[in-house]
Motif scaffolding. Structure first.
Motif, mmCIF file in Angstrom:
data_model
loop_
_atom_site.group_PDB
_atom_site.id
_atom_site.type_symbol
_atom_site.label_atom_id
_atom_site.label_comp_id
_atom_site.label_asym_id
_atom_site.label_seq_id
_atom_site.Cartn_x
_atom_site.Cartn_y
_atom_site.Cartn_z
ATOM 1 N N TYR A 1 72.591 78.484 -20.926
ATOM 2 C CA TYR A 1 72.773 77.074 -21.287
ATOM 3 C C TYR A 1 72.958 76.235 -20.027
ATOM 4 O O TYR A 1 72.319 75.178 -19.869
ATOM 5 C CB TYR A 1 73.992 76.953 -22.207
ATOM 6 C CG TYR A 1 74.548 75.545 -22.363
ATOM 7 C CD1 TYR A 1 73.934 74.619 -23.199
ATOM 8 C CD2 TYR A 1 75.711 75.155 -21.681
ATOM 9 C CE1 TYR A 1 74.457 73.338 -23.342
ATOM 10 C CE2 TYR A 1 76.242 73.883 -21.840
ATOM 11 C CZ TYR A 1 75.611 72.971 -22.665
ATOM 12 O OH TYR A 1 76.123 71.706 -22.806
ATOM 13 N N HIS B 1 70.203 68.726 -25.772
ATOM 14 C CA HIS B 1 70.585 70.141 -25.853
ATOM 15 C C HIS B 1 72.096 70.330 -25.740
ATOM 16 O O HIS B 1 72.604 71.411 -26.055
ATOM 17 C CB HIS B 1 69.885 70.939 -24.748
ATOM 18 C CG HIS B 1 68.415 71.104 -24.974
ATOM 19 N ND1 HIS B 1 67.882 71.705 -26.102
ATOM 20 C CD2 HIS B 1 67.350 70.741 -24.231
ATOM 21 C CE1 HIS B 1 66.561 71.701 -26.032
ATOM 22 N NE2 HIS B 1 66.211 71.116 -24.909
ATOM 23 N N THR B 2 72.806 69.309 -25.279
ATOM 24 C CA THR B 2 74.266 69.431 -25.135
ATOM 25 C C THR B 2 75.011 68.930 -26.358
ATOM 26 O O THR B 2 76.240 69.021 -26.406
ATOM 27 C CB THR B 2 74.771 68.619 -23.919
ATOM 28 O OG1 THR B 2 74.752 67.212 -24.228
ATOM 29 C CG2 THR B 2 73.929 68.881 -22.671
ATOM 30 N N THR B 3 74.300 68.401 -27.365
ATOM 31 C CA THR B 3 74.932 67.577 -28.393
ATOM 32 C C THR B 3 74.971 68.237 -29.764
ATOM 33 O O THR B 3 73.980 68.800 -30.232
ATOM 34 C CB THR B 3 74.193 66.231 -28.508
ATOM 35 O OG1 THR B 3 74.141 65.610 -27.217
ATOM 36 C CG2 THR B 3 74.894 65.298 -29.475
ATOM 37 N N ARG B 4 76.130 68.119 -30.406
ATOM 38 C CA ARG B 4 76.325 68.545 -31.794
ATOM 39 C C ARG B 4 76.921 67.367 -32.544
ATOM 40 O O ARG B 4 77.770 66.646 -32.008
ATOM 41 C CB ARG B 4 77.279 69.747 -31.833
ATOM 42 C CG ARG B 4 77.700 70.217 -33.214
ATOM 43 C CD ARG B 4 78.534 71.486 -33.092
ATOM 44 N NE ARG B 4 78.979 71.961 -34.396
ATOM 45 C CZ ARG B 4 80.156 71.666 -34.947
ATOM 46 N NH1 ARG B 4 81.007 70.898 -34.278
ATOM 47 N NH2 ARG B 4 80.485 72.128 -36.134
ATOM 48 N N VAL C 1 78.989 65.839 -35.941
ATOM 49 C CA VAL C 1 79.882 66.137 -37.062
ATOM 50 C C VAL C 1 80.231 64.831 -37.768
ATOM 51 O O VAL C 1 80.024 63.743 -37.230
ATOM 52 C CB VAL C 1 81.169 66.842 -36.590
ATOM 53 C CG1 VAL C 1 80.846 68.147 -35.882
ATOM 54 C CG2 VAL C 1 82.011 65.930 -35.693
ATOM 55 N N ALA D 1 86.605 70.278 -35.193
ATOM 56 C CA ALA D 1 85.982 70.171 -33.871
ATOM 57 C C ALA D 1 87.046 70.182 -32.776
ATOM 58 O O ALA D 1 86.837 70.774 -31.703
ATOM 59 C CB ALA D 1 85.141 68.894 -33.790
ATOM 60 N N THR E 1 80.350 66.642 -28.536
ATOM 61 C CA THR E 1 80.486 66.560 -30.004
ATOM 62 C C THR E 1 80.481 65.100 -30.391
ATOM 63 O O THR E 1 81.401 64.342 -30.097
ATOM 64 C CB THR E 1 81.781 67.232 -30.479
ATOM 65 O OG1 THR E 1 81.772 68.608 -30.100
ATOM 66 C CG2 THR E 1 81.897 67.142 -32.001
#
Length: 328
Positions: free
Chosen positions: A188, A296-299, A301, A309, A322
């Protein structure tokens, strides 16, 4: 009209949070009202919501130290309805309702217009962590560091500040060394742009007063023994930025790096930075940040998922950013 918010209350010394419905008259004073699209979960938010630090100074309060959205109404010069804006720091989540809500009312001077290159989601994928990373890059540059000077170390590399710092620095041509406690996530970090991965345990024990020179500069979000070790191994006339305290707020080091190697320790304040500094940082982010790598670093919620989280963050299980979709 009612809106949903994550509200923090304190009873018998314990902080608790719940999703509630609030009315616009419950908002605090300000000259700009914003329809919020996204916020983020930052380490400071985790400390605030769990009560591990006295971030929230009055209760009840909506936490969330940043947000991005669209202006609904404004009496502040230069900001009009329809503008897309971002807020980072100031009194948010301390004495003023923050970003974990569908609406916010704040002082216009707290807001920066989002550059055209970014959506409101992008702005919060960057968030206060990414904005702090850009402030750190600017400080390295002000200190005279160029890619030709040598490697740049990034501590806390899997976190929000670290992830964005790696993307920014590698994109600007620096060779980046990433320090992490999760070597299994090396791929990563390399995909973000890190050229070398080191184990954070090599930096987290008590530091020698001064040690062999290893890097020209560093972006540190960890503090304590880690920052002391980073300073002890920084090259002559190097620059180290400090923007976090994941390991601790102490600095158990020596003055030797400063008086023998002329090392600069640059403090990074994202909360009260002047407006012109904020605009410069966001302008540079729009120019220098690779949005594909940011993705690619992001999630993402929803509001109700924020407590989970935060638990993951405090357990060291969060990778990158996040983003909180306050309307989900």
């Amino acid at each position: 009209m009612l809106f949903r918010a994550l509200l923090a209350t304190k009873i018998d010394g314990k902080v608790s949070i719940s999703v509630v419905n609030m009315a616009e008259q419950d908002l605090m004073p300000g000259d700009v009202t914003v329809s919020v699209d996204y916020s983020t979960v930052n380490f400071k938010d985790a400390l605030a919501i769990t009560g591990q630090a006295d971030v929230i100074r009055q209760f009840p309060l909506i936490p969330g130290i940043d947000f991005a959205g669209t202006v609904e109404a404004s009496s502040y010069p230069g900001i009009v309805a329809g503008d897309r804006v971002v807020a980072n720091g100031w009194a948010l989540s301390q004495t003023h309702h923050g970003g974990f809500a569908q609406k916010a009312r704040v002082k216009g001077e707290w807001l920066v217009k989002i550059p055209d290159a970014f959506s409101t989601r992008d702005a919060m994928a960057i968030g206060t962590a990414g904005y702090s990373a850009m402030l750190s890059v600017l400080a390295l540059e002000r200190g005279g560091l160029t890619p030709q000077r040598g490697d740049i170390l990034v501590t806390g590399a899997n976190g929000g500040v670290g992830s964005v710092a790696i993307v920014l620095l590698s994109g600007l041509g620096y060779r980046v060394i990433a320090s992490t406690g999760r070597p299994e996530e090396a791929d990563y970090l390399r995909n973000l742009g890190a050229a070398e991965i080191i184990d954070r345990r090599t930096l987290s024990a008590a530091a020698a007063p001064i040690a062999s020179e290893r890097w020209a500069g560093a972006v540190d979000s960890v503090g304590s023994h880690t920052l002391a070790n980073v300073l002890a191994q920084t090259q002559y006339r190097g620059v180290v930025t400090a923007c976090g305290l994941a390991q601790g707020m102490d600095l158990p080091g020596s003055v030797l790096p400063f008086i023998l190697r002329n090392v600069t320790l640059a403090g990074i304040d994202s909360v009260n930075a002047p407006q012109e500094v904020r605009v410069q940082a966001w302008s540079r982010l729009a120019r220098d940040l690779d949005l594909d790598k940011l993705a690619h670093t992001t999630r993402v919620v929803g509001l109700a998922e924020v407590p989970a989280a935060i638990d993951r963050m405090l357990q060291g299980k969060v990778q990158g950013r996040t983003v909180v979709d306050v309307n989900a």
